[in-house]
Enzyme design. Structure first.
Site, mmCIF file in Angstrom:
data_model
loop_
_atom_site.group_PDB
_atom_site.id
_atom_site.type_symbol
_atom_site.label_atom_id
_atom_site.label_comp_id
_atom_site.label_asym_id
_atom_site.label_seq_id
_atom_site.Cartn_x
_atom_site.Cartn_y
_atom_site.Cartn_z
ATOM 1 N N GLU A 1 -6.355 -12.487 1.041
ATOM 2 C CA GLU A 1 -7.326 -11.126 1.589
ATOM 3 C C GLU A 1 -8.164 -11.058 0.072
ATOM 4 O OE1 GLU A 1 -5.120 -7.308 2.674
ATOM 5 O OE2 GLU A 1 -4.711 -8.159 4.644
ATOM 6 N N ASP B 1 -7.837 -1.252 -0.926
ATOM 7 C CA ASP B 1 -8.710 -2.453 -0.568
ATOM 8 C C ASP B 1 -10.024 -1.911 -0.782
ATOM 9 O OD1 ASP B 1 -6.663 -3.517 0.726
ATOM 10 O OD2 ASP B 1 -6.690 -2.793 2.220
ATOM 11 N N HIS C 1 0.352 -0.858 -0.049
ATOM 12 C CA HIS C 1 -0.165 -0.359 -0.175
ATOM 13 C C HIS C 1 0.942 1.126 -0.179
ATOM 14 C CE1 HIS C 1 -4.028 -1.797 0.669
ATOM 15 N NE2 HIS C 1 -3.359 -2.357 1.025
ATOM 16 N N HIS D 1 -7.770 -7.068 -1.325
ATOM 17 C CA HIS D 1 -7.194 -6.287 -2.108
ATOM 18 C C HIS D 1 -6.822 -6.212 -3.244
ATOM 19 C CE1 HIS D 1 -2.590 -4.935 -1.003
ATOM 20 N NE2 HIS D 1 -2.973 -5.598 -1.796
#
Length: 218
Positions: free
Chosen positions: A194, A136, A129, A197
């Site tokens: 995730e 996200d 990130h 993501h």
């Protein structure tokens, strides 16, 4: 996995290549969790001094293209996190060093001991990130105003968050597949642990962690 030649100096403050994602996606919904206390730490995270989703221009353009496809299907994009300053990841690491601070355990990691969050790759010393081309996100039904059921919530540390989790209903699996199919088509790659993501292939700053605060982009 992060590049081995990643630049990690804490004084990389140049925000000139970054934009507000809402300027590219006008109907964007933003629930910037780290600007609030409702996150796995339980307090606002350092560097999140404005509730804005920031990305590189390249990342924002790609999300805008994906949002146009989702819009045609009756959905709008909802973002939980995008650019994350390195100081925020450092905040996570400080929190990890306090074994007694488990105030948000029931919500975000009820099945795990806090001590394993690094070992199981939920939290690390560097984050993609901070390179500015990750997002996200989830989808919201335009008719009902409700998030599509993805079979688990954002930032839940556990097997349910894995993209290939086997305990999903047919609807939940279809919703995840929709999200991933469109994002992949626009050049984003998922993170297997995730479902929410995505990082942009060919990102403009693959070896740089930035450390300016969210408010640095006007």
């Amino acid at each position: 996995m992060l590049p081995t030649n990643l630049t990690t100096e804490p004084d990389i403050l140049d925000a000139s290549g970054f934009v507000k994602l809402a300027d590219y996606v006008p109907d964007l919904l933003q629930e910037m969790r780290y600007f609030t206390a409702f996150n796995f730490v339980g307090e606002r995270i350092q560097g999140y001094d404005a509730p804005w989703a920031l990305m590189t221009r390249e990342g924002a353009k790609a999300v805008a293209d994906a949002a146009a496809e989702f819009r045609a299907m009756g959905c709008v994009v909802k973002v939980f996190d995008a650019y994350r300053p390195q100081m925020a990841t450092d905040h996570f690491l400080r929190w990890l060093r306090d074994p007694d601070d488990i105030r948000m355990k029931p919500y975000f990691y009820p099945e795990l001991d806090k001590s394993v969050l690094i070992a199981e790759d939920y939290i690390g010393p560097r984050s993609g990130h901070s390179r500015g081309s990750c997002v996200d996100m989830t989808l919201v039904d335009m008719r009902t105003g409700r998030e599509l059921d993805m079979g688990g919530g954002f930032d839940y540390f556990g097997d349910r968050s894995h993209v290939d989790f086997g305990g999903l209903t047919e609807e939940q699996r279809e919703n995840r597949d929709l999200l991933h199919r469109v994002m992949r088509a626009q050049g984003f790659m998922p993170l297997e642990s995730e479902w929410w993501h995505f990082h942009l292939s060919g990102e403009p700053y693959p070896h740089t962690c930035f450390n300016f605060s969210i408010s640095a982009v006007p």
